[in-house]
Design a protein around this motif. Sequence first.
Motif, short mmCIF file in Angstrom:
data_model
loop_
_atom_site.label_atom_id
_atom_site.label_comp_id
_atom_site.label_asym_id
_atom_site.label_seq_id
_atom_site.Cartn_x
_atom_site.Cartn_y
_atom_site.Cartn_z
N GLU A 37 34.93 44.14 48.55
CA GLU A 37 34.48 45.52 48.39
C GLU A 37 34.42 46.20 49.75
OE1 GLU A 37 30.93 45.92 46.08
OE2 GLU A 37 31.78 44.88 44.36
N SER A 69 38.34 46.18 45.68
CA SER A 69 38.32 47.58 46.09
C SER A 69 39.75 48.11 46.21
CB SER A 69 37.55 47.79 47.41
OG SER A 69 38.10 47.05 48.45
N THR A 85 39.03 48.19 34.96
CA THR A 85 38.50 46.85 35.21
C THR A 85 38.94 45.83 34.16
OG1 THR A 85 36.45 47.44 34.07
CG2 THR A 85 36.49 47.68 36.48
N GLY A 92 36.06 50.47 32.41
CA GLY A 92 35.87 50.80 33.82
C GLY A 92 36.79 51.89 34.33
N THR A 94 38.33 54.72 36.14
CA THR A 94 37.92 55.44 37.33
C THR A 94 39.11 56.20 37.89
OG1 THR A 94 36.32 53.70 37.84
CG2 THR A 94 36.91 55.20 39.63
N ASN A 103 35.12 50.67 44.61
CA ASN A 103 34.75 49.27 44.47
C ASN A 103 34.53 48.90 43.00
OD1 ASN A 103 34.48 48.72 47.32
ND2 ASN A 103 32.64 49.98 47.27
N SER A 104 34.78 47.63 42.70
CA SER A 104 34.45 47.06 41.40
C SER A 104 34.09 45.60 41.61
CB SER A 104 35.62 47.16 40.42
OG SER A 104 35.34 46.40 39.26
N ASP A 106 33.57 43.52 39.40
CA ASP A 106 34.33 42.76 38.39
C ASP A 106 35.80 42.65 38.74
OD1 ASP A 106 32.03 42.44 36.82
OD2 ASP A 106 32.38 44.36 35.81
N TRP A 108 39.43 45.07 39.95
CA TRP A 108 40.35 46.00 39.29
C TRP A 108 41.49 45.19 38.70
CZ3 TRP A 108 38.21 50.47 38.70
CH2 TRP A 108 37.34 50.96 39.65
#
Length: 116
Positions: A37, A69, A85, A92, A94, A103-104, A106, A108
């Motif tokens: 991230e 990220s 995600t 998810g 975005t 950031n994720s 979980d 991307w």
Amino acid sequence: MQFLTLLAAASALLTSTNALFIPRNAHVADFRLYSAEGCHDGNLGVWTVIDDDFANGECKGLNGAEPLSLSLTDINNGCTFTAYTDDKCTAGETNLATGQCFNSADGWKAWSMKCD
């Protein structure tokens, strides 16, 4: 003999001129992937999107990469880039903007684009 040389030169010129008109794929966007991230550590490289890479709204996987990220470095006017995600483009969602880090925890797993 001069005629054959002239003919060969003309032929070479015509074939090289035709090569200049081969259609090229158009650049659409670039995004950078990171294994951590914050869009700083674990640089996984840049993914370049060209016009033949996608259809509007098509869900595209990240070929097994699961970056934590993403950073959209550039995108053509009239286009939007969305990251997900999950690999089905249902979780998810975005919308990425250039120059920002997304950031994720979980990871991307997929992306899609739409262009006017």
